[in-house]
Design a protein around this motif. Structure first.
Motif, mmCIF file in Angstrom:
data_model
loop_
_atom_site.group_PDB
_atom_site.id
_atom_site.type_symbol
_atom_site.label_atom_id
_atom_site.label_comp_id
_atom_site.label_asym_id
_atom_site.label_seq_id
_atom_site.Cartn_x
_atom_site.Cartn_y
_atom_site.Cartn_z
ATOM 1 N N SER A 1 -27.663 55.608 10.208
ATOM 2 C CA SER A 1 -26.591 54.939 10.943
ATOM 3 C C SER A 1 -27.089 54.150 12.142
ATOM 4 N N ASP A 2 -28.353 54.312 12.513
ATOM 5 C CA ASP A 2 -28.837 53.669 13.729
ATOM 6 C C ASP A 2 -29.849 52.575 13.411
ATOM 7 N N ALA A 3 -30.982 52.946 12.861
ATOM 8 C CA ALA A 3 -32.073 51.993 12.696
ATOM 9 C C ALA A 3 -31.761 50.929 11.661
ATOM 10 N N TRP A 4 -31.093 51.294 10.569
ATOM 11 C CA TRP A 4 -30.883 50.340 9.490
ATOM 12 C C TRP A 4 -29.527 49.661 9.543
ATOM 13 N N ALA A 5 -28.898 49.615 10.695
ATOM 14 C CA ALA A 5 -27.625 48.918 10.804
ATOM 15 C C ALA A 5 -27.846 47.405 10.715
ATOM 16 N N ILE A 6 -26.884 46.700 10.114
ATOM 17 C CA ILE A 6 -26.963 45.247 10.018
ATOM 18 C C ILE A 6 -27.004 44.645 11.432
ATOM 19 N N GLY A 7 -27.915 43.716 11.621
ATOM 20 C CA GLY A 7 -28.045 43.080 12.922
ATOM 21 C C GLY A 7 -29.049 43.742 13.844
ATOM 22 N N ARG A 8 -29.617 44.888 13.450
ATOM 23 C CA ARG A 8 -30.606 45.568 14.279
ATOM 24 C C ARG A 8 -31.971 44.911 14.133
ATOM 25 N N MET A 9 -32.761 45.012 15.187
ATOM 26 C CA MET A 9 -34.142 44.553 15.136
ATOM 27 C C MET A 9 -35.060 45.741 14.904
ATOM 28 N N ARG B 1 -24.413 27.039 11.234
ATOM 29 C CA ARG B 1 -25.592 27.386 10.436
ATOM 30 C C ARG B 1 -26.568 26.209 10.361
ATOM 31 N N SER B 2 -26.040 24.994 10.348
ATOM 32 C CA SER B 2 -26.910 23.825 10.304
ATOM 33 C C SER B 2 -27.583 23.557 11.636
ATOM 34 N N ALA B 3 -27.045 24.122 12.730
ATOM 35 C CA ALA B 3 -27.614 23.877 14.053
ATOM 36 C C ALA B 3 -28.657 24.903 14.448
ATOM 37 N N ILE B 4 -28.625 26.097 13.854
ATOM 38 C CA ILE B 4 -29.537 27.162 14.247
ATOM 39 C C ILE B 4 -30.859 27.001 13.520
ATOM 40 N N SER B 5 -31.916 27.538 14.103
ATOM 41 C CA SER B 5 -33.237 27.435 13.491
ATOM 42 C C SER B 5 -33.304 28.283 12.231
ATOM 43 N N ASP B 6 -34.183 27.895 11.316
ATOM 44 C CA ASP B 6 -34.303 28.611 10.039
ATOM 45 C C ASP B 6 -34.734 30.060 10.239
ATOM 46 N N ALA B 7 -35.499 30.320 11.302
ATOM 47 C CA ALA B 7 -36.002 31.671 11.518
ATOM 48 C C ALA B 7 -34.892 32.652 11.874
ATOM 49 N N SER B 8 -33.717 32.148 12.252
ATOM 50 C CA SER B 8 -32.612 33.032 12.638
ATOM 51 C C SER B 8 -31.356 32.733 11.833
ATOM 52 N N ALA B 9 -31.510 32.136 10.678
ATOM 53 C CA ALA B 9 -30.350 31.706 9.898
ATOM 54 C C ALA B 9 -29.466 32.876 9.495
ATOM 55 N N SER B 10 -30.051 34.039 9.234
ATOM 56 C CA SER B 10 -29.255 35.182 8.796
ATOM 57 C C SER B 10 -28.343 35.701 9.893
ATOM 58 N N THR B 11 -28.639 35.383 11.140
ATOM 59 C CA THR B 11 -27.801 35.841 12.235
ATOM 60 C C THR B 11 -26.392 35.299 12.107
ATOM 61 N N ILE B 12 -26.253 34.105 11.551
ATOM 62 C CA ILE B 12 -24.942 33.479 11.437
ATOM 63 C C ILE B 12 -24.045 34.249 10.471
ATOM 64 N N ASN B 13 -24.631 35.066 9.605
ATOM 65 C CA ASN B 13 -23.809 35.854 8.685
ATOM 66 C C ASN B 13 -22.906 36.830 9.418
ATOM 67 N N PHE B 14 -23.211 37.115 10.699
ATOM 68 C CA PHE B 14 -22.403 38.065 11.454
ATOM 69 C C PHE B 14 -21.205 37.400 12.124
ATOM 70 N N LEU B 15 -21.113 36.070 12.074
ATOM 71 C CA LEU B 15 -20.117 35.374 12.879
ATOM 72 C C LEU B 15 -18.683 35.750 12.512
ATOM 73 N N SER B 16 -18.448 36.110 11.280
ATOM 74 C CA SER B 16 -17.078 36.400 10.862
ATOM 75 C C SER B 16 -16.618 37.791 11.267
ATOM 76 N N SER B 17 -17.533 38.628 11.781
ATOM 77 C CA SER B 17 -17.157 40.024 12.026
ATOM 78 C C SER B 17 -17.578 40.554 13.396
ATOM 79 N N ILE B 18 -18.198 39.753 14.246
ATOM 80 C CA ILE B 18 -18.594 40.275 15.546
ATOM 81 C C ILE B 18 -17.354 40.498 16.404
ATOM 82 N N GLY B 19 -17.480 41.373 17.400
ATOM 83 C CA GLY B 19 -16.338 41.775 18.208
ATOM 84 C C GLY B 19 -15.982 40.762 19.275
ATOM 85 N N ASN B 20 -14.888 41.049 19.976
ATOM 86 C CA ASN B 20 -14.478 40.206 21.088
ATOM 87 C C ASN B 20 -15.524 40.275 22.200
ATOM 88 N N ARG B 21 -15.713 39.141 22.871
ATOM 89 C CA ARG B 21 -16.685 38.957 23.948
ATOM 90 C C ARG B 21 -18.122 38.978 23.439
#
Length: 567
Positions: free
Chosen positions: A54-62, A496-516
């Motif tokens: 539940s901690d280390a392998w959460a989506i969006g974790r480094m 997605r077209s504006a972000i660098s290719d090295a971080s493209a997967s980060t945009i997959n979180f845009l539909s579900s991130i929380g307020n603020r």
């Protein structure tokens, strides 16, 4: 108030690696079983109740992949079980990660993070939970001064910092759907900006009148009643948009308006003695206008063009129209001349346009108007909240064009000594993606700031809930982007077209991130960062119409509502 700090101090003052009593001493999570140029697959095993699941392998974790002298930092973007059935023992899983960069150790013992990968992990390399010190290095701005605007989502103890200098000078954008906290994030960024840059002046184009109470100690609010923007400050196209109420002008109308304004400006200037004697001894209705003959005037007025901000009087414009109507040899159709006069008279009598015509001839120069709008001198209030909500809808585009043009001209005239930030709320109204929509002068004025403003200290801030409807040229000029929750697929594709290719997967979180929460990337931050904006105090939050909550909202009377409808 958070003051600027040197993030390079993190290199020598790294927090010790975190260890909770409930965590096992071994940090190894799995091993690399596949790798390509930008991504890797890690094989691991988890079981029910295991803290790793539940901690280390959460989506969006480094996580980090140990290579000995360096550690690759990667982002988890996909998880799936190897087998369909789940049992109570250990269950093998595959973790898809995207490379962000690597932490390298220098010969002097210091560590630093760099984007890009020098050495790729071999098959069998061990993946670890990322150290808190490495996580801080990933978001370290290095030698650039930064301010804290929140904290990193993965570890609340690590500050999310942004370089105000880079964010402003290369423009920035903040996008997100309604209700995710865009306005409060804008208020936070503006407070940090004016605290860091004492010479910065901020002009907020506020279509919803929500920033009037967000800066009680820093801002001057200008609404339709307090606004003075004389009609003679409008360029030809801007005034035509107001006069013809947004409809396309007919063939002769722009030329007639141009000639009338030029003649009215000439009459406002003091004529020489010969022309004055001629005017007194002749009938104005019988002689044609000598529009091609220059009048004696100072050099500054002789060089002025039709679009120069020099005053003139409406009564002179009416007189010129009457003369043109009375000429025996008609230069323009009489119906078009009468229609123009009726339009000008109706605008002059309309109370909604008193900001243009009510006190226009009380000003002989633009100096007091610029001083009020752009806070020269500041008197401790560097922000101007310009409320567009109370202005007629057909004039908003023209007013935005005038303000954007004046912001650039003021910064250019000061040779960079007067820094101006133009913040466009609901920017897709002014610079839509479809060139056939919107108002061309507004688009040109904002585009000029985006393309040339950096050289003169004119900066642009773009705020919108529909980046898909925003002119992509304007968005491409914004080198720092704060992307909050976006549910629309087209809007996500733009980011997605504006972000660098090295971080493209980060945009997959845009539909579900929380307020603020936001995905921050670009020149103003060290690397693509998922962060949460700091919470503002209640009295610093923007509110629609200047009201906060139901407790402070008073129901207006019917007469008040009718008066507001009639402006």
């Amino acid at each position: 108030m958070q003051l600027p700090l040197k993030n390079a101090t993190f290199r020598t003052d790294i927090a010790p690696d975190r260890r909770d009593a409930g965590q096992p001493p071994e940090r190894a999570l799995g091993r690399v079983i596949a790798c390509d140029g930008s991504r890797a697959t890690i094989l691991s095993a988890v079981s029910t109740g295991n803290w790793l699941a539940s901690d280390a392998w959460a989506i969006g974790r480094m996580i980090s992949i140990n290579l000995g002298s360096s550690r690759i930092v990667a982002l988890v973007y996909k998880l799936h079980a190897v087998e369909a059935a789940w049992n109570d023992g250990e269950n093998p899983i595959q973790v898809e990660v995207e490379f962000l960069g690597e932490v390298q150790e220098r010969p002097d013992g210091l560590q630093h993070f760099q984007s890009g990968i020098t050495n790729y992990p071999p098959i069998g390399a061990v993946a670890h939970r990322i150290r808190s010190g490495d996580l801080a290095l990933v978001h370290d701005l290095g030698d650039r001064a930064g301010v804290e605007i929140g904290h990193v989502t993965q570890d609340a103890s690590i500050a999310a910092t942004v370089s105000i200098q880079d964010m402003l000078s290369r423009h920035f954008a903040l996008v997100g759907t309604t209700g995710v906290g865009k306005s409060s994030a804008v208020a936070l960024l503006l407070r940090r900006a004016v605290a860091t840059r004492p010479r910065l002046r901020v002009l907020v184009l506020d279509p919803h009148n929500e920033y009037s109470i967000a800066f009680p100690d820093l801002a001057l609010t200008i609404d339709g009643e307090a606004l003075d923007l004389p009609f003679w400050m409008f360029k030809q196209e801007e005034l035509a948009d107001v006069v013809f109420r947004g409809r396309p002008a007919l063939d002769d109308e722009p030329d007639i308006l141009r000639e009338v304004i030029a003649a009215a400006r000439a009459r406002y200037r003091v004529p020489n003695g010969q022309e004055l004697a001629r005017d007194l001894g002749s009938s104005l209705l019988k002689r044609p206008l000598d529009l091609g003959v220059g009048r004696a005037a100072p050099e500054s007025t002789q060089a002025a063009s039709i679009d120069a901000a020099t005053p003139y009087r409406l009564k002179d414009a009416f007189a010129v129209i009457d003369e043109l109507i009375g000429l025996h040899e008609q230069r323009w159709p009489r119906p078009a001349l009468r229609s123009l006069k009726v339009r000008l008279e109706s605008l002059h009598a309309d109370p909604r346009y008193r900001f243009m015509f009510g006190r226009a001839n009380m000003f002989e120069t633009v100096a007091p108007i610029l001083g009020q709008i752009f806070r020269v001198p500041m008197h401790g209030r560097p922000i101007t909240a310009f409320q567009l909500g109370g202005l007629p809808g057909e004039v908003v585009n023209a007013v935005a064009s005038v303000l954007s043009r004046l912001a650039f001209e003021l910064a250019m005239a000061s040779q960079g000594a007067c820094e101006v930030l133009l913040l466009c709320e609901e920017a897709h109204r002014y610079v839509p993606s479809d060139p056939a929509l919107g108002f061309a002068p507004t688009r040109q004025a904002i585009a000029r700031i985006a393309k040339e403003g950096r050289k003169y200290g004119a900066y642009l801030g773009v705020v919108t809930q529909r980046p898909g409807e925003l002119d992509p040229t304007i968005l491409s000029q914004c080198s720092t982007v704060f992307a909050m929750r976006l549910a629309n697929e087209r809007d996500q594709q733009i980011i997605r077209s504006a972000i660098s290719d090295a971080s493209a997967s980060t945009i997959n979180f845009l539909s579900s991130i929380g307020n603020r929460e936001a995905i921050a990337f670009g020149e103003g931050v060290a690397t693509t960062m998922r962060m949460r904006f700091a919470e503002l105090k209640p009295h610093e939050l923007p509110a629609m119409g200047g009201m906060r909550g139901e407790g402070g909202r008073l129901e207006p009377t019917l007469d008040d509502m009718v008066r507001r409808m009639r402006a």
